[in-house]
Design an enzyme around this catalytic site. Structure first.
Site, PDB file in Angstrom:
ATOM      1  N   GLY A  22       1.849   3.746   0.464  1.00 10.61           N
ATOM      2  CA  GLY A  22       1.933   2.953   1.680  1.00 10.61           C
ATOM      3  C   GLY A  22       0.563   2.697   2.263  1.00 10.61           C
ATOM      4  O   GLY A  22      -0.441   3.263   1.819  1.00 10.61           O
ATOM      5  N   PRO A  23       0.493   1.847   3.263  1.00 11.26           N
ATOM      6  CA  PRO A  23      -0.795   1.514   3.882  1.00 11.26           C
ATOM      7  C   PRO A  23      -1.408   2.720   4.572  1.00 11.26           C
ATOM      8  O   PRO A  23      -0.710   3.687   4.888  1.00 11.26           O
ATOM      9  CB  PRO A  23      -0.430   0.407   4.876  1.00 11.26           C
ATOM     10  CG  PRO A  23       1.027   0.594   5.138  1.00 11.26           C
ATOM     11  CD  PRO A  23       1.617   1.123   3.875  1.00 11.26           C
ATOM     12  N   GLY A  66      -3.055   5.153   7.466  1.00 12.90           N
ATOM     13  CA  GLY A  66      -2.823   5.370   8.885  1.00 12.90           C
ATOM     14  C   GLY A  66      -1.383   5.542   9.287  1.00 12.90           C
ATOM     15  O   GLY A  66      -1.076   5.559  10.483  1.00 12.90           O
ATOM     16  N   ILE A  67      -0.461   5.681   8.331  1.00 14.77           N
ATOM     17  CA  ILE A  67       0.953   5.808   8.700  1.00 14.77           C
ATOM     18  C   ILE A  67       1.428   7.262   8.645  1.00 14.77           C
ATOM     19  O   ILE A  67       2.599   7.529   8.906  1.00 14.77           O
ATOM     20  CB  ILE A  67       1.840   4.936   7.788  1.00 14.77           C
ATOM     21  CG1 ILE A  67       1.681   5.343   6.325  1.00 14.77           C
ATOM     22  CG2 ILE A  67       1.518   3.466   7.965  1.00 14.77           C
ATOM     23  CD1 ILE A  67       2.634   4.619   5.397  1.00 14.77           C
ATOM     24  N   GLY A  68       0.530   8.199   8.293  1.00 13.80           N
ATOM     25  CA  GLY A  68       0.885   9.611   8.372  1.00 13.80           C
ATOM     26  C   GLY A  68       1.324  10.248   7.077  1.00 13.80           C
ATOM     27  O   GLY A  68       2.062  11.235   7.099  1.00 13.80           O
ATOM     28  N   LYS A  69       0.868   9.737   5.940  1.00 17.46           N
ATOM     29  CA  LYS A  69       1.263  10.340   4.661  1.00 17.46           C
ATOM     30  C   LYS A  69       0.724  11.770   4.550  1.00 17.46           C
ATOM     31  O   LYS A  69       1.445  12.686   4.157  1.00 17.46           O
ATOM     32  CB  LYS A  69       0.747   9.470   3.503  1.00 17.46           C
ATOM     33  CG  LYS A  69       1.300   8.061   3.465  1.00 17.46           C
ATOM     34  CD  LYS A  69       0.874   7.306   2.223  1.00 17.46           C
ATOM     35  CE  LYS A  69      -0.616   7.038   2.187  1.00 17.46           C
ATOM     36  NZ  LYS A  69      -1.071   6.119   3.248  1.00 17.46           N
ATOM     37  N   SER A  96       3.872 -14.414  -4.863  1.00 24.09           N
ATOM     38  CA  SER A  96       4.825 -14.546  -3.754  1.00 24.09           C
ATOM     39  C   SER A  96       4.508 -15.694  -2.805  1.00 24.09           C
ATOM     40  O   SER A  96       5.289 -15.957  -1.884  1.00 24.09           O
ATOM     41  CB  SER A  96       4.888 -13.237  -2.963  1.00 24.09           C
ATOM     42  OG  SER A  96       3.648 -12.941  -2.368  1.00 24.09           O
ATOM     43  N   LYS A 150       5.845  -7.362   5.102  1.00 28.61           N
ATOM     44  CA  LYS A 150       5.622  -8.777   5.407  1.00 28.61           C
ATOM     45  C   LYS A 150       6.329  -9.194   6.690  1.00 28.61           C
ATOM     46  O   LYS A 150       5.756  -9.884   7.536  1.00 28.61           O
ATOM     47  CB  LYS A 150       6.099  -9.638   4.227  1.00 28.61           C
ATOM     48  CG  LYS A 150       5.266  -9.468   2.961  1.00 28.61           C
ATOM     49  CD  LYS A 150       5.835 -10.269   1.802  1.00 28.61           C
ATOM     50  CE  LYS A 150       5.000 -10.104   0.549  1.00 28.61           C
ATOM     51  NZ  LYS A 150       5.545 -10.854  -0.605  1.00 28.61           N
TER      52      LYS A 150
END
Length: 796
Positions: A352-353, A355-358, A702, A745
């Site tokens: 995942g991107p 800064g999301i808390g991985k 896409s 998206k």
């Protein structure tokens, strides 16, 4: 010196040293009472009394110690104090004179004494001159017996020849007499008697030293060659015995560990080799480091899972917001683990991107399992030896990152985070990804061999969790060994909850504002999310909130003191509760410091808003596409213009090969609608397509329907609404195929104020996973063909 002068000063009781007046020296102390007395002296005039006990085993904390003190002490001044460690200090002391101890009293955690100064005659008459001369000659003979050729120039006895009192004190201090004799000399107030006693004791020492030398010379003369060889042999044995202390320690540690027999046998051989080597041999140091590493590693030392499954689930769900799929897989594994503790743990890969808390999620997993947590950063790793270790034949060789991590953890079943596994690079030194295959394969990692260890090591009990921003470029064998869990970005509501539950309280705590009532209203947080951050994660939001709190702290320091802010009891914790429309609500009857940040004053605490608005061109040929990047979703503007002359398609904007093919394909599809778009296929106009932010590389299939729509829009001269965006791959026959990254998206469209989205019909299942907040604010049109897109937009 004033006769019968009295003083009251801190006291230190010495057990091993006797300090004579007229001497300056360093003394080390490690006793709590002594350190307290010295600290008190430093707060006063740096004056202190050194006293001596008649009982060698006295203790400063003993109440009866006062009765056992000698009547004479050393009045001194502290020149310098150096703190060696937490409980050890080194003090430079200037000893000045003898004093009589009148009384001693205990003050809290140190002792004080009242003293009376005694005059010490320093005059030189004929009798004392003769005594001093004889003392100097005796001291010279004493030094010769000790084979001393020089001594401290500052304490040179000849310098004080005209002062008998100083002379005797310095010689007594420089001699190796027993403490009891030195203490007797210190207690003697009469200078003549003091010199007599010192001469007698030095003469006795001289006789003993001469006798010892005579005996040694006679014994050595009688030693023949065989005896000397035996003597040397015994010395070598004794040295080897002393050096063998490490060997015995290694054997004891080896026997105390649950190490496999083959490993134990190898280490015993290494210990045996070490015992036969010279202590400072380079090979000995290598073997010693190797043995210590083996003994420091955990062998079958597992952490027992203390929490019940329900408790683990509670910890995971309350310590980290979102990421339900990852939590679900961990809980499912633990359910099986509680029944069968030998089950092999899955290798999870959180994609995942940033800064999301991985990373913080993995820390929560380790905490919920009561396991040790170790992080290994793989970003930029390009040497295979970093994984497998260096062979011991190389100078400065070290074990690999996994063996080092196991040593740091101290347990056989830690949680190991492999951070940024997608950023491993190959080089001429090998491919680290290939080395990872053995580590991350549950069928092989129970006998992982590090080149430095050269023995199998069991990694099967380790719970490996990897993180990545993208799977692009990663080898398929490596991906095949991991369970991929895609972690999407957060919506506005999710970011708001994260800010209220995690970010703001942690920032307030770090800023020591726990005792200050602070309320940041929801409208302010929403505005910060919308206008100051355009990210999938919350790192940017945390930076903005941190800057806000810092400015708030600066403002508070202008109005209140530091102690008022940090230590003041301004409110009762029960008065703060979570509210629906604000971070906290507060009882106005409770006094304290209040800071309420609302929509009307928040701009005083943040910088000017960044211009994060999308490019908006209200004309035909301008369409918004939706793209996925390693850092989350983004809105991709597409511009098209046409020329009257016949030609092909021109592409600009740093496009990749796949995207260029999509553009060619889109133009070919649009040509099939030439009759409805009112242009002659034989005279197809030249079309120029541009993708803004030309410095940013763009690629992927896409954007197919976006490009086709932009071309159709410019050819028909019909505008596409600026509140609409789309994504989807097209085929040559005009069918719209599903694409990936739907959540990212659509969230990007939502963040940028897009209210309508066109998606492939086969992506309905992905859209259903979006938060209700997003689905309630965006109208979605699902399509299966490009013609449906054109009909929906009234282009044809």
């Amino acid at each position: 010196m004033i006769k019968n002068r009295k003083e009251d000063l801190p006291i230190v009781i010495l057990k091993e040293n006797v300090l004579f007046p007229n001497i300056t020296l360093w003394v080390t102390f490690d006793n709590e009472y002594v350190i307290n007395s010295i600290a008190q002296s430093m707060l006063e005039e740096r004056l202190i009394l050194f006293a001596y006990s008649n009982e060698p085993n006295c203790d400063e904390s003993d109440r009866g110690v006062v009765k056992n003190l000698c009547s004479v002490g050393t009045y001194s001044k502290l020149i310098q104090v150096i703190k060696i460690s937490k409980d050890v200090i080194k003090v430079l002391v200037e000893c000045q004179s003898r004093v009589l101890i009148d009384s001693v009293s205990k003050k809290n955690d140190y002792l004080r004494a009242k003293v009376t100064f005694v005059p010490d005659s320093s005059g030189l008459n004929r009798e004392l001159f003769t005594y001093s001369k004889f003392l100097k000659e005796t001291y010279e003979a004493y030094r010769n017996s000790l084979s001393l050729k020089s001594y401290d120039a500052d304490n040179e006895p000849i310098n004080y020849f005209e002062n008998p009192s100083k002379l005797v004190d310095i010689i007594a201090s420089n001699s190796n007499l027993e403490n009891s004799i030195k203490l007797e000399l210190l207690q003697e107030l009469n200078v003549k008697t003091r010199i007599e006693k010192l001469i007698v004791n030095l003469s006795i020492e001289i006789d003993l030293l001469d006798l010892k030398k005579d005996i040694n010379s006679k014994v050595r003369a009688k030693l023949d060659k065989g005896q000397r060889d035996y003597f040397l042999s015994e010395q070598v044995k004794e040295i080897q015995k002393r050096l063998g202390k490490d060997e015995n320690d290694y054997i004891d540690r080896l026997n105390s560990k649950d190490i496999p027999e083959d490993v134990k046998s190898k280490i015993e051989k290494e210990i045996s080799r070490l015992s036969k080597m010279q202590m400072n041999s380079p090979d000995a140091n290598i073997i010693r480091s190797y043995i210590e590493l083996i003994l420091d590693l955990p062998w079958n030392e597992n952490t027992v899972m203390k929490n019940h499954l329900s408790e683990i689930e509670f910890i995971l769900r309350n310590s980290h917001y979102g990421m339900d799929e990852a939590k679900e897989k961990i809980i499912n594994f633990l359910a099986v683990y509680q029944i069968n503790s030998k089950v092999k743990a899955p290798i999870l890969c959180l994609v995942g991107p940033p800064g999301i808390g991985k990373t913080s999620l993995v820390e929560s997993i380790a905490r919920s399992l009561s396991r040790e947590f170790v992080k290994i950063s793989l970003g930029g790793l390009r040497d295979e030896a970093e994984i497998r270790g260096h062979r011991r034949t190389y100078v400065g060789s070290l074990p690999g990152v996994f063996i080092s991590a196991m040593k740091r953890s101290g347990k056989s079943n830690p949680v190991i985070l492999l951070d940024e596994i997608d950023k491993i690079n190959s080089s001429y030194k090998g491919n680290p990804e290939s080395a990872l295959l053995e580590v991350l394969d549950p069928e092989q990692n129970y006998k992982f061999i590090d080149h430095y260890l050269e023995i199998p090591y069991d990694l099967s009990n380790v719970l490996f969790v990897t993180t990545a921003n993208s799977l692009n470029g990663m080898s398929k064998p490596l991906l095949d060994r991991m369970e991929i869990i895609k972690v999407e970005g957060y919506s506005y509501i999710e970011k708001l909850e994260i800010a209220k539950i995690f970010l703001i309280p942690s920032i307030i705590k770090e800023s020591f504002l726990d005792k200050v009532y602070i309320r940041i209203e929801d409208d302010v947080i929403f505005n910060l999310i919308r206008n100051y951050t355009m990210e999938s994660g919350v790192r940017g939001l945390k930076r903005v909130l941190t800057n806000l709190i810092r400015r708030l702290v600066r403002e508070l320091l202008y109005e209140y003191s530091k102690d008022q802010i940090i230590k003041g009891n301004f409110y009762s914790p029960s008065s703060l509760i979570h509210g629906n429309n604000s971070l906290f609500t507060h009882d106005p009857d409770i006094p304290g410091i209040y800071k309420i940040i609302n929509i009307n004053n928040y701009y005083n605490y943040v910088d000017t808003e960044d211009n994060l608005d999308l490019i908006k061109i209200d004309s035909s040929g301008f369409v918004y596409g939706l793209a996925w990047t390693n850092y989350g979703g983004t809105v991709l503007p597409v511009e098209a213009t046409k020329f009257e002359k016949k030609g092909d398609i021109i592409l600009t904007g740093s496009l990749g090969a796949i995207m260029k093919e999509s553009a060619q394909l889109a133009y070919s599809i649009v040509k099939t609608y030439s009759s409805k778009l009112n242009f002659d296929v034989k005279e197809s106009p030249e079309i120029h397509l541009h993708f803004p932010e030309g410095a940013t590389p763009k690629d992927g299939p896409s954007a197919g329907i976006t490009i086709a729509t932009a071309i159709a829009s410019i050819l028909s001269d019909k505008k596409v609404p600026l509140d609409l965006a789309m994504t989807g791959e097209v085929t040559l026959k005009g069918f719209v195929l599903p694409v990936g990254g739907i959540k990212e998206k659509v969230l990007a469209a939502y963040r940028n104020g897009i209210s309508k989205v066109i998606l492939p019909k086969d992506n309905k299942k992905d859209y259903s996973k979006l938060p209700e907040e997003v689905k309630d604010n965006i109208d979605v049109k699902f399509v299966s063909s490009l013609e449906e897109v054109f009909d929906y937009l009234n282009i044809i």
